[in-house]
Design a protein around this motif. Structure first.
Motif, mmCIF file in Angstrom:
data_model
loop_
_atom_site.group_PDB
_atom_site.id
_atom_site.type_symbol
_atom_site.label_atom_id
_atom_site.label_comp_id
_atom_site.label_asym_id
_atom_site.label_seq_id
_atom_site.Cartn_x
_atom_site.Cartn_y
_atom_site.Cartn_z
ATOM 1 N N LEU A 1 3.594 7.110 3.390
ATOM 2 C CA LEU A 1 3.686 5.742 3.892
ATOM 3 C C LEU A 1 3.592 4.781 2.722
ATOM 4 C CD1 LEU A 1 3.673 3.590 6.201
ATOM 5 C CD2 LEU A 1 1.172 3.801 6.211
ATOM 6 N N PHE A 2 4.671 4.058 2.480
ATOM 7 C CA PHE A 2 4.556 2.978 1.494
ATOM 8 C C PHE A 2 4.919 1.677 2.184
ATOM 9 C CE2 PHE A 2 8.695 1.306 -0.010
ATOM 10 C CZ PHE A 2 9.584 2.171 0.609
ATOM 11 N N SER A 3 4.617 0.582 1.531
ATOM 12 C CA SER A 3 4.896 -0.705 2.179
ATOM 13 C C SER A 3 5.280 -1.732 1.124
ATOM 14 C CB SER A 3 3.667 -1.174 2.958
ATOM 15 O OG SER A 3 2.565 -1.283 2.099
ATOM 16 N N LEU A 4 5.840 -2.822 1.588
ATOM 17 C CA LEU A 4 6.239 -3.931 0.719
ATOM 18 C C LEU A 4 5.453 -5.171 1.146
ATOM 19 C CD1 LEU A 4 10.111 -3.351 0.827
ATOM 20 C CD2 LEU A 4 8.554 -2.697 -1.018
ATOM 21 N N GLY A 5 5.087 -5.998 0.146
ATOM 22 C CA GLY A 5 4.471 -7.274 0.487
ATOM 23 C C GLY A 5 3.059 -7.455 -0.003
ATOM 24 N N PRO A 6 2.128 -7.810 0.884
ATOM 25 C CA PRO A 6 0.813 -8.300 0.471
ATOM 26 C C PRO A 6 -0.108 -7.259 -0.159
ATOM 27 C CG PRO A 6 0.902 -8.090 2.847
ATOM 28 C CD PRO A 6 2.282 -7.801 2.334
ATOM 29 N N ASN A 7 -1.058 -7.731 -0.964
ATOM 30 C CA ASN A 7 -2.135 -6.838 -1.437
ATOM 31 C C ASN A 7 -3.501 -7.480 -1.239
ATOM 32 O OD1 ASN A 7 -2.370 -8.747 -3.436
ATOM 33 N ND2 ASN A 7 -2.048 -7.334 -5.140
ATOM 34 N N ASN A 8 -3.585 -8.495 -0.407
ATOM 35 C CA ASN A 8 -4.885 -9.138 -0.205
ATOM 36 C C ASN A 8 -5.861 -8.224 0.532
ATOM 37 O OD1 ASN A 8 -3.075 -9.618 2.035
ATOM 38 N ND2 ASN A 8 -4.662 -10.944 2.888
ATOM 39 N N GLU A 9 -5.348 -7.255 1.310
ATOM 40 C CA GLU A 9 -6.232 -6.284 1.982
ATOM 41 C C GLU A 9 -7.029 -5.490 0.954
ATOM 42 O OE1 GLU A 9 -7.173 -5.397 5.234
ATOM 43 O OE2 GLU A 9 -6.298 -7.391 5.422
ATOM 44 N N ALA A 10 -6.464 -5.379 -0.255
ATOM 45 C CA ALA A 10 -7.139 -4.561 -1.282
ATOM 46 C C ALA A 10 -7.978 -5.424 -2.210
ATOM 47 C CB ALA A 10 -6.091 -3.823 -2.111
ATOM 48 N N GLY A 11 -7.969 -6.743 -1.941
ATOM 49 C CA GLY A 11 -8.689 -7.631 -2.849
ATOM 50 C C GLY A 11 -7.767 -8.341 -3.823
ATOM 51 N N GLY A 12 -6.447 -8.113 -3.667
ATOM 52 C CA GLY A 12 -5.479 -8.803 -4.528
ATOM 53 C C GLY A 12 -5.231 -10.220 -4.043
ATOM 54 N N SER A 13 -4.361 -10.924 -4.742
ATOM 55 C CA SER A 13 -4.133 -12.340 -4.388
ATOM 56 C C SER A 13 -2.787 -12.563 -3.703
ATOM 57 C CB SER A 13 -4.173 -13.178 -5.671
ATOM 58 O OG SER A 13 -3.190 -12.673 -6.563
ATOM 59 N N ARG A 14 -2.005 -11.507 -3.513
ATOM 60 C CA ARG A 14 -0.672 -11.679 -2.917
ATOM 61 C C ARG A 14 -0.788 -11.708 -1.399
ATOM 62 N NH1 ARG A 14 1.859 -8.566 -5.856
ATOM 63 N NH2 ARG A 14 1.410 -6.690 -4.690
ATOM 64 N N THR A 15 -0.440 -12.864 -0.823
ATOM 65 C CA THR A 15 -0.601 -13.004 0.638
ATOM 66 C C THR A 15 0.740 -13.320 1.300
ATOM 67 O OG1 THR A 15 -1.037 -15.347 0.329
ATOM 68 C CG2 THR A 15 -2.974 -13.887 0.415
ATOM 69 N N THR A 16 1.832 -12.736 0.806
ATOM 70 C CA THR A 16 3.134 -13.022 1.415
ATOM 71 C C THR A 16 3.125 -12.697 2.906
ATOM 72 O OG1 THR A 16 5.482 -12.472 1.387
ATOM 73 C CG2 THR A 16 3.960 -10.717 0.753
ATOM 74 N N ALA A 17 3.856 -13.490 3.670
ATOM 75 C CA ALA A 17 3.895 -13.301 5.134
ATOM 76 C C ALA A 17 4.715 -12.076 5.521
ATOM 77 C CB ALA A 17 4.500 -14.549 5.796
ATOM 78 N N HIS B 1 0.804 -1.225 0.000
ATOM 79 C CA HIS B 1 0.000 0.000 0.000
ATOM 80 C C HIS B 1 0.840 1.281 0.000
ATOM 81 C CE1 HIS B 1 0.638 0.361 4.358
ATOM 82 N NE2 HIS B 1 0.278 -0.898 4.476
ATOM 83 N N ILE B 2 0.251 2.324 -0.531
ATOM 84 C CA ILE B 2 0.893 3.646 -0.665
ATOM 85 C C ILE B 2 -0.126 4.706 -0.240
ATOM 86 C CG2 ILE B 2 2.516 3.056 -2.520
ATOM 87 C CD1 ILE B 2 0.405 3.981 -4.546
ATOM 88 N N GLY B 3 0.355 5.753 0.415
ATOM 89 C CA GLY B 3 -0.567 6.805 0.845
ATOM 90 C C GLY B 3 0.142 7.785 1.748
ATOM 91 N N TRP B 4 -0.647 8.602 2.497
ATOM 92 C CA TRP B 4 0.028 9.568 3.370
ATOM 93 C C TRP B 4 -0.730 9.760 4.681
ATOM 94 C CZ3 TRP B 4 -2.463 10.960 -1.208
ATOM 95 C CH2 TRP B 4 -3.514 11.864 -1.114
ATOM 96 N N GLY B 5 0.050 10.215 5.693
ATOM 97 C CA GLY B 5 -0.452 10.369 7.056
ATOM 98 C C GLY B 5 -1.208 11.676 7.231
ATOM 99 N N LEU B 6 -2.266 11.603 8.062
ATOM 100 C CA LEU B 6 -3.139 12.764 8.294
ATOM 101 C C LEU B 6 -3.512 12.926 9.760
ATOM 102 C CD1 LEU B 6 -5.426 12.177 5.198
ATOM 103 C CD2 LEU B 6 -4.100 14.271 5.601
ATOM 104 N N GLN B 7 -2.722 12.319 10.655
ATOM 105 C CA GLN B 7 -3.054 12.370 12.085
ATOM 106 C C GLN B 7 -2.159 13.391 12.798
ATOM 107 O OE1 GLN B 7 -4.581 12.664 14.999
ATOM 108 N NE2 GLN B 7 -5.604 10.729 14.418
ATOM 109 N N PRO B 8 -2.705 14.578 13.128
ATOM 110 C CA PRO B 8 -1.872 15.616 13.753
ATOM 111 C C PRO B 8 -1.421 15.271 15.171
ATOM 112 C CG PRO B 8 -4.183 16.298 13.641
ATOM 113 C CD PRO B 8 -4.083 15.027 12.865
ATOM 114 N N ARG B 9 -2.102 14.254 15.796
ATOM 115 C CA ARG B 9 -1.715 13.902 17.162
ATOM 116 C C ARG B 9 -0.690 12.767 17.181
ATOM 117 N NH1 ARG B 9 -7.544 12.661 19.087
ATOM 118 N NH2 ARG B 9 -7.829 12.378 16.847
#
Ligand code: G6C
Length: 343
Positions: free
Chosen positions: A300-316, A265-273
């Motif tokens: 915030l970017f990450s490496l690894g799975p995309n099953n949270e998004a509905g993809g099929s990659r479930t690497t540990a 996943h890729i995105g950005w932080g929005l929590q001022p606290r």
């Protein structure tokens, strides 16, 4: 510093109210070996005080012998729910699950959500939860950002450190994490406050520089010397640098899984606290590092799975990497400039 029970119960009541808990509904609190006892007791009292029928489902821990870290997000895919039909049935029959053990990135989580059950993850220590009790303003900011991501066809990320990454978008949904579950079938994480999505499969390309002071999770360390990732066809094909790069490479190699190097996943932080500097003030095992994932203006970017998004990659293997001082744009329109969010 420690938190008193009464304000923590009130905080849980606020989050359960935002999550539209109603009297007579069933709440199942999912626990395991690492569940914080005060969180369990205060969540239970809060739910009961609102007239809910409250269960506790305690599951034996798994994966301890496979993971190199005790962090709940360090080894994904299988959980104590895997193959556990009785436990899954109880959670499917619940209106709300308070996950105090971490189901994230598990197939079972999706199976349960599809029945309309809501799942709220809450595993940070009580003082972190209390510092970032969610509110409607958090939701508004995050969902506004997520809507912009949803409408975009490309996310581009640049930095003075040398990052220049292009991610085609559209294949996967934009996700809002704002800390409460106010719709049937919704998952969220308290604390949070960020918007994210996944690049189109195989589409991310360019260079990411993890600069000095950027953070690796679950390592829970500030990078000492820059790490340069070369990204081609959606995968980090080269990891270059000094000791920090060697440590990351060694950790990822332990999974012996080429899918671990995919851009997740890729995105950005929005929590001022949330604060970038907090990680340095906690013992590694006292937190999963949500300040690092949520601090305002990170990329915030990450490496690894995309099953949270509905993809099929479930690497540990899952690495979350929040970067400072990046400029994030959607279809050429800046959303974050040099680490500052443009609202
Ligand atoms: O809340 C979370 C936590 C970890 C992660 O990778 C995504 N969202």
């Amino acid at each position: 510093m420690a938190i008193s029970d009464y304000p923590f119960i009130e905080a849980w009541r606020q989050v359960l109210t935002l999550s539209r808990l109603e009297a007579g509904q069933t709440v199942t609190i999912l626990t395991s070996a690492s569940t914080h006892p005060q969180t369990l007791s205060c969540a239970t009292i809060a739910a009961q005080s609102m007239g809910a029928i409250v269960n506790r489902l305690d599951l034996p821990p798994v994966n301890g012998e496979k993971a190199l870290s005790r962090d709940a997000l360090a080894y994904l895919g299988t959980t104590p729910l895997t193959g556990n039909h009785a436990a899954i049935a109880a959670l499917k029959a619940s209106d709300l699950v308070l996950d105090l053990m971490t189901l994230l990135f598990s197939p079972e989580q999706h199976e349960i959500l599809q029945t309309g059950t809501k799942i709220l993850l809450a595993v940070e220590p009580p003082e972190v939860l209390m510092r970032m009790v969610p509110n409607q303003q958090d939701k508004t900011r995050v969902t506004t950002a997520a809507a912009r991501i949803q409408a975009a066809r490309e996310m581009r990320v640049r930095s003075a450190a040398g990052t220049d990454l292009r991610c085609p978008l559209g294949e996967f949904p934009a996700i809002s994490e704002y800390g409460f579950v106010d719709e049937p079938g919704r998952w969220d994480h308290w604390p949070s406050g960020f918007a994210l999505t996944w690049p189109n499969e195989g589409g991310a390309s360019g260079r990411i520089v993890i600069d000095r002071g950027d953070i690796l999770l679950p390592q829970k360390c500030y990078v000492d010397d820059p790490i340069a990732l070369t990204v081609e066809n959606g995968y980090a094909v080269r990891i270059e640098g000094g000791l920090s790069a060697d440590l990351l490479s060694d950790y990822m190699a332990s999974f012996d899984d080429p899918e671990a190097y995919a851009i997740s996943h890729i995105g950005w932080g929005l929590q001022p606290r949330a604060r970038w500097s907090t990680l340095g003030l906690y013992d590694r095992e006292a937190t999963i590092g949500m300040d690092a994932r949520a601090f305002e203006g990170n990329f915030l970017f990450s490496l690894g799975p995309n099953n949270e998004a509905g993809g099929s990659r479930t690497t540990a293997c899952h690495i979350d990497i929040p970067l400072r001082r990046c400029t994030v744009s959607l279809d050429g329109r800046d959303m974050v400039v040099d680490g500052k969010v443009l609202d």
